[in-house]
Scaffold this motif. Sequence first.
Motif, PDB file in Angstrom:
ATOM      1  N   GLU A 123      -7.967 -12.203   0.835  1.00 57.24           N
ATOM      2  CA  GLU A 123      -7.475 -11.846   2.063  1.00 57.24           C
ATOM      3  C   GLU A 123      -7.892 -12.756   2.973  1.00 57.24           C
ATOM      4  O   GLU A 123      -9.184 -13.036   2.980  1.00 57.24           O
ATOM      5  CB  GLU A 123      -8.181 -10.289   2.400  1.00 57.24           C
ATOM      6  N   HIS A 127     -11.993  -8.246  -4.780  1.00 55.35           N
ATOM      7  CA  HIS A 127     -11.354  -8.452  -3.804  1.00 55.35           C
ATOM      8  C   HIS A 127     -12.228  -9.479  -2.897  1.00 55.35           C
ATOM      9  O   HIS A 127     -13.397  -9.270  -2.739  1.00 55.35           O
ATOM     10  CB  HIS A 127     -11.089  -7.319  -2.988  1.00 55.35           C
ATOM     11  N   LEU A 143      -0.981  -0.291  -4.238  1.00 51.91           N
ATOM     12  CA  LEU A 143      -2.152  -0.279  -3.786  1.00 51.91           C
ATOM     13  C   LEU A 143      -2.491   1.154  -3.091  1.00 51.91           C
ATOM     14  O   LEU A 143      -2.035   1.189  -1.915  1.00 51.91           O
ATOM     15  CB  LEU A 143      -2.850  -1.589  -3.252  1.00 51.91           C
ATOM     16  N   VAL A 200       0.227  -4.067   3.869  1.00 52.07           N
ATOM     17  CA  VAL A 200       0.088  -2.736   4.286  1.00 52.07           C
ATOM     18  C   VAL A 200       1.518  -2.246   4.704  1.00 52.07           C
ATOM     19  O   VAL A 200       2.117  -2.747   5.310  1.00 52.07           O
ATOM     20  CB  VAL A 200      -0.929  -2.514   5.359  1.00 52.07           C
ATOM     21  N   VAL A 214       0.459  -8.816  -1.132  1.00 53.21           N
ATOM     22  CA  VAL A 214       0.380  -7.462  -0.772  1.00 53.21           C
ATOM     23  C   VAL A 214       0.531  -7.375   1.049  1.00 53.21           C
ATOM     24  O   VAL A 214       0.090  -8.364   1.610  1.00 53.21           O
ATOM     25  CB  VAL A 214      -0.861  -6.785  -1.125  1.00 53.21           C
ATOM     26  N   GLY A 247      -4.856   1.918  -0.818  1.00 57.78           N
ATOM     27  CA  GLY A 247      -5.722   0.868  -0.189  1.00 57.78           C
ATOM     28  C   GLY A 247      -6.669   1.944   0.699  1.00 57.78           C
ATOM     29  O   GLY A 247      -6.408   2.935   1.290  1.00 57.78           O
ATOM     30  N   ASP A 248      -7.898   1.582   0.944  1.00 61.64           N
ATOM     31  CA  ASP A 248      -8.733   2.444   1.870  1.00 61.64           C
ATOM     32  C   ASP A 248      -8.265   2.015   3.207  1.00 61.64           C
ATOM     33  O   ASP A 248      -9.128   2.509   4.343  1.00 61.64           O
ATOM     34  CB  ASP A 248     -10.418   2.153   1.555  1.00 61.64           C
ATOM     35  N   SER A 249      -7.439   1.131   3.488  1.00 60.00           N
ATOM     36  CA  SER A 249      -6.812   0.912   4.771  1.00 60.00           C
ATOM     37  C   SER A 249      -6.222   2.149   5.268  1.00 60.00           C
ATOM     38  O   SER A 249      -5.981   2.276   6.398  1.00 60.00           O
ATOM     39  CB  SER A 249      -5.702  -0.084   4.855  1.00 60.00           C
ATOM     40  N   ILE A 280      -3.105 -12.036   0.622  1.00 63.57           N
ATOM     41  CA  ILE A 280      -2.657 -11.269   1.912  1.00 63.57           C
ATOM     42  C   ILE A 280      -3.441 -12.217   3.148  1.00 63.57           C
ATOM     43  O   ILE A 280      -4.569 -12.464   3.193  1.00 63.57           O
ATOM     44  CB  ILE A 280      -3.086  -9.890   2.118  1.00 63.57           C
ATOM     45  N   LYS A 326     -10.191  -1.167  -7.522  1.00 61.17           N
ATOM     46  CA  LYS A 326     -10.502  -2.429  -6.724  1.00 61.17           C
ATOM     47  C   LYS A 326     -11.774  -2.458  -5.937  1.00 61.17           C
ATOM     48  O   LYS A 326     -12.193  -1.333  -5.476  1.00 61.17           O
ATOM     49  CB  LYS A 326      -9.493  -2.847  -5.817  1.00 61.17           C
ATOM     50  N   ASP A 343      -8.467   1.645  -4.328  1.00 63.55           N
ATOM     51  CA  ASP A 343      -9.725   1.094  -3.581  1.00 63.55           C
ATOM     52  C   ASP A 343     -10.883   2.012  -3.920  1.00 63.55           C
ATOM     53  O   ASP A 343     -10.866   3.152  -3.881  1.00 63.55           O
ATOM     54  CB  ASP A 343      -9.597   1.127  -2.383  1.00 63.55           C
ATOM     55  N   THR A 382       0.840  -1.191   0.205  1.00 66.71           N
ATOM     56  CA  THR A 382      -0.046  -0.045   0.079  1.00 66.71           C
ATOM     57  C   THR A 382       0.805   1.310   0.066  1.00 66.71           C
ATOM     58  O   THR A 382       2.062   1.282   0.585  1.00 66.71           O
ATOM     59  CB  THR A 382      -0.799  -0.048   1.430  1.00 66.71           C
ATOM     60  N   VAL A 438      -7.627  -9.734  -5.282  1.00 67.23           N
ATOM     61  CA  VAL A 438      -7.037 -10.068  -3.886  1.00 67.23           C
ATOM     62  C   VAL A 438      -7.813 -11.143  -3.364  1.00 67.23           C
ATOM     63  O   VAL A 438      -9.151 -10.725  -3.236  1.00 67.23           O
ATOM     64  CB  VAL A 438      -6.980  -8.360  -3.315  1.00 67.23           C
TER      65      VAL A 438
END
Length: 263
Positions: free
Chosen positions: A181, A136, A42, A214, A212, A44-46, A202, A112, A84, A23, A179
């Motif tokens: 997870e 995902h 990525l 984070v 992947v 990511g919305d993380s 992941i 994604k 994302d 990410t 992806v």
Amino acid sequence: MKAVTVRTLRDMKREKQRFSCVTAYDASFARVAEAAGIETLLVGDSLGMVLQGHPTTLPVTIADMCYHTASVSRAVSRPLVIADMPFMSYGSQADALENASRLMRAGAHMVKMEGGAWLSGSVRALTERGVPVCGHLGLTPQSVNSFGGWIVQGRDPADAQRILTDAAELEDAGAAMLVLECVPRTLAAEISACVDIPVIGIGAGGATDAQVLVMHDLLGMNARPPRFVRNFLTDGGSIHGALEAYAKAVRDGSFPAPEHGFD
Ligand code: KIV
């Protein structure tokens, strides 16, 4: 160096060369990841948890995602940038088209979306309009409230079958990548073998086509890291060194090790 494209990643899968994804949410980290040889970034919305301090990814907005996607994409030229689609930004096909356009205009090369067969119509519509889509599946964080927590998915045979079917339907609809997870390693291996598109894992064992993590997790910044995380800063000695060590470990298959996966 040549830019990484969807074709590059498909060829890598065919030639059984693993690639890495990390990410990135800003220009500086994106540049270091590019210099370390990471193939895909990525956005990511993380970022809702990692940057904004929320307990889940749900509060992240499409405006947040566009801002961070633009910051990453203007900094790099080689990696493929995946953005994302945040929670509820693709609930209908019209929303999916509108919000994916915003991310592509911000500089993403691929979007994604979390979810299975119900997304097929949107995946097809986006693909037909020139937007590559990454699916995902498994422990999709936007559904944490439906799952009742951060729980490994696909352990039950019926769930495993549903995830397998979802993967096939997304591929059929035109998804360019997946992806997976937090699913059992055997299920991830089966899906990776069944589909022609690259599968990024992941917490999904070592048999996927790519991995992947984070960024902040692999740099040891998570006080309670999930089991699938390895701190690469310890070996790498610097952020660049950590990312290089991560890329190398993914390439040579030494990451993830058995202790990073689930049965
Ligand atoms: O938002 C994110 O960072 C992700 C990865 C952890 C797969 O979706």
